[in-house]
Design an enzyme around this catalytic site. Sequence first.
Site, short mmCIF file in Angstrom:
data_model
loop_
_atom_site.label_atom_id
_atom_site.label_comp_id
_atom_site.label_asym_id
_atom_site.label_seq_id
_atom_site.Cartn_x
_atom_site.Cartn_y
_atom_site.Cartn_z
N GLY A 190 -15.60 -12.94 84.56
CA GLY A 190 -16.37 -12.34 85.63
C GLY A 190 -16.45 -10.84 85.43
CB CYS A 191 -16.53 -8.07 87.85
SG CYS A 191 -16.50 -6.27 87.88
CG PHE A 192 -16.33 -5.36 82.36
CD1 PHE A 192 -16.59 -4.44 83.37
CD2 PHE A 192 -17.20 -5.41 81.29
CE1 PHE A 192 -17.67 -3.59 83.31
CE2 PHE A 192 -18.29 -4.55 81.22
CZ PHE A 192 -18.53 -3.65 82.23
#
Length: 175
Positions: A13-15
């Site tokens: 997902g969002c890094f």
Amino acid sequence: MEKELQIATFAGGCFWCMVKPFDQWEGIHGVVSGYSGGHVENPTYADVKSGESGHYEVVQITYDPKIFSYEQLLEIFWQQIDPTDAGGQFQDRGDSYRAAIFYHNEEQKIQAEKSKAALAASGKFKKPIVTEIIPAKTFYRAEDYHQDFYKKNKAEYLEDRQKSGRDEFINQYWD
């Protein structure tokens, strides 16, 4: 002969939310936010977010396997994601936010497949484990403002993480 530093690459997902869990251990020499798995050379954040580049948001971890093993990295990885969600992670939807393990060699592939099978057999999740295990492709470092975001932009990071539902999920399944 001693092994040198190695690389592991994970999409979760969002890094922004994937750096801190790995960044805090002895034997981890760096965690870099970036993009991998797509077909556009030198993608920008806008390219990746558009869904047109085919890339995942990833973290690439440089680690010393004598101090911190790939198995330990996999254990941390699984505990940061919803491995049953093929459409993104938490509030972040779309292909660039899918979860995946990018293996760099046959040993990593075998270990990743073994850990995925163990998680599936554990009964922890009612739905199938759909996280992909795929060969590593070219890694592109994300723009500087994405690097160490949780350190440089604490309030925004905490707000984004709180809204995402990630922590509630982690607490529910991993305690």
